[in-house]
Design an enzyme around this catalytic site. Structure first.
Site, PDB file in Angstrom:
ATOM      1  N   ASP A  21       0.792  -1.243   0.000  1.00 13.46           N
ATOM      2  CA  ASP A  21       0.000   0.000   0.000  1.00 13.46           C
ATOM      3  C   ASP A  21       0.821   1.289   0.000  1.00 13.46           C
ATOM      4  O   ASP A  21       0.512   2.225   0.762  1.00 13.46           O
ATOM      5  CB  ASP A  21      -0.965   0.006   1.197  1.00 13.46           C
ATOM      6  CG  ASP A  21      -2.012  -1.090   1.129  1.00 13.46           C
ATOM      7  OD1 ASP A  21      -1.920  -1.945   0.229  1.00 13.46           O
ATOM      8  OD2 ASP A  21      -2.912  -1.108   1.989  1.00 13.46           O
ATOM      9  N   LYS A 108      -6.894  -4.930  -3.021  1.00 12.48           N
ATOM     10  CA  LYS A 108      -7.656  -5.454  -1.874  1.00 12.48           C
ATOM     11  C   LYS A 108      -8.645  -4.412  -1.374  1.00 12.48           C
ATOM     12  O   LYS A 108      -8.508  -3.229  -1.661  1.00 12.48           O
ATOM     13  CB  LYS A 108      -6.710  -5.878  -0.756  1.00 12.48           C
ATOM     14  CG  LYS A 108      -5.956  -4.721  -0.181  1.00 12.48           C
ATOM     15  CD  LYS A 108      -4.968  -5.182   0.864  1.00 12.48           C
ATOM     16  CE  LYS A 108      -4.166  -4.013   1.374  1.00 12.48           C
ATOM     17  NZ  LYS A 108      -4.997  -2.929   1.923  1.00 12.48           N
ATOM     18  N   CYS A 147      -2.304  -2.477   7.658  1.00  8.40           N
ATOM     19  CA  CYS A 147      -2.148  -3.458   6.579  1.00  8.40           C
ATOM     20  C   CYS A 147      -0.855  -4.251   6.672  1.00  8.40           C
ATOM     21  O   CYS A 147      -0.833  -5.431   6.323  1.00  8.40           O
ATOM     22  CB  CYS A 147      -2.303  -2.779   5.226  1.00  8.40           C
ATOM     23  SG  CYS A 147      -4.026  -2.283   4.967  1.00  8.40           S
TER      24      CYS A 147
HETATM   25  C1  VGL Z   1      -4.849   0.958   5.590  1.00  6.80           C
HETATM   26  C2  VGL Z   1      -6.339   2.065   6.935  1.00  6.80           C
HETATM   27  C3  VGL Z   1      -7.335   1.905   5.986  1.00  6.80           C
HETATM   28  C4  VGL Z   1      -3.449   0.448   5.365  1.00  6.80           C
HETATM   29  C5  VGL Z   1      -5.829   0.781   4.635  1.00  6.80           C
HETATM   30  O1  VGL Z   1      -3.043   0.273   4.184  1.00  6.80           O
HETATM   31  O2  VGL Z   1      -2.723   0.234   6.366  1.00  6.80           O
HETATM   32  N1  VGL Z   1      -5.116   1.587   6.735  1.00  6.80           N
HETATM   33  N2  VGL Z   1      -7.068   1.267   4.847  1.00  6.80           N
END
Ligand code: VGL
Ligand code: ZN
Length: 201
Positions: A21, A108, A147
Site C-alpha cells: 500500500d 484489496k 495493513c
Molecule cells: C490501511 C487504513 C485503511 C493500510 C488501509 O493500508 O494500512 N489503513 N485502509
C-alpha cells in the site's frame, strides 16, 4: 569464506518482496496520510533493486476501494475516504521504482461491504505466492499498525517465514505507540526484523 554475522541475511530462491500500500493517499498530503509515510519510498527502492537484481519476485498490494466503501466515515466506517479505485490517491507513490517486468500486483478492499487490511484477505495472493515457489516474505510499506500488521500475521498463519523490513514501514498511530506495539506483536509471532544494512551484497 567469511562467516555471516548474526546480523546478516542472504536473499535466496523462494524469497519474495511484498510492498504494501505505498499509495498517494497514505503519504503526506493524502487523505489518510501516514506520518512520514514518504520516508519508506527511498528505502523500498533499495530493497526493490536487491530483489530485481537477483530475479526474485516482487509483489505489490494496493488498497482499492469503491467510492461507497464501508470503511469510509460517510458510510459508518473509521476512516476518511481514501484509495478510491482508479483515483490519483490510489496510485502508487510516483517515486516508487517498481520494475515493470517482475512486479505482480494485488488489489484489496474492493468489496463495498467488507474491509480488508491483510493482503491475503479476499485475494489470490497465497495462490500466486505458492505458484512462484515462495516460502519467505519480506514485508514493508504502509501502514505498520494496519495493513502491514495484518499481512504479516496472515503470512505467518499461512506458513510462510516472514521478514519485517523495519526501516521501510511507518505507522498511522491513531493511539500513540500503536506502531511500536504492532512491531512487537509481529516479532512475538515470529517475524524476523531486519534493516537494509543486514542484507548481504
Ligand atoms: C490501511 C487504513 C485503511 C493500510 C488501509 O493500508 O494500512 N489503513 N485502509
Ligand atoms: Zn483502506
Amino acid at each position: 569464506m567469511r562467516p555471516l554475522g548474526p546480523q546478516q541475511l542472504t536473499l535466496n530462491l523462494g524469497d519474495a518482496l511484498i510492498v504494501v500500500d505505498v499509495q498517494n493517499d497514505f503519504l503526506p498530503g493524502g487523505s489518510l496520510a501516514v506520518p512520514r509515510g514518504d520516508e519508506v519510498v527511498p528505502v523500498l527502492n533499495r530493497y526493490l533493486d536487491a530483489f530485481a537484481r537477483r530475479g526474485l519476485p516482487i509483489f505489490t498490494t494496493r488498497d482499492w476501494h469503491p467510492p461507497n466503501h464501508c470503511s469510509f466515515q460517510p458510510y459508518g466506517g473509521p476512516w476518511p475516504p481514501h484509495c478510491v479505485a482508479g483515483s490519483e490517491g490510489a496510485a502508487f507513490a510516483p517515486a516508487l521504482e517498481l520494475p515493470a517486468s517482475s512486479t505482480l500486483m494485488t488489489l484489496k478492499g474492493t468489496q463495498p461491504e467488507k474491509d480488508a487490511y491483510s493482503a491475503f484477505d479476499g485475494t489470490d495472493l497465497d495462490v500466486r505466492l505458492r505458484a512462484h515457489g515462495v516460502g519467505r516474505l519480506f514485508v514493508g510499506g504502509l501502514a505498520t499498525d494496519y495493513c502491514v500488521l495484518c499481512t504479516v500475521e496472515d503470512g505467518l498463519k499461512a506458513g510462510y517465514a516472514v521478514v519485517l523490513l523495519q526501516d521501510a514501514i511507518r505507522a498511522v498511530n491513531v493511539r500513540p505507540g500503536d506502531g511500536e506495539r504492532a512491531e512487537a506483536e509481529m516479532i512475538r509471532r515470529g517475524a524476523i526484523p531486519i534493516r537494509l544494512e543486514m542484507l548481504t551484497a
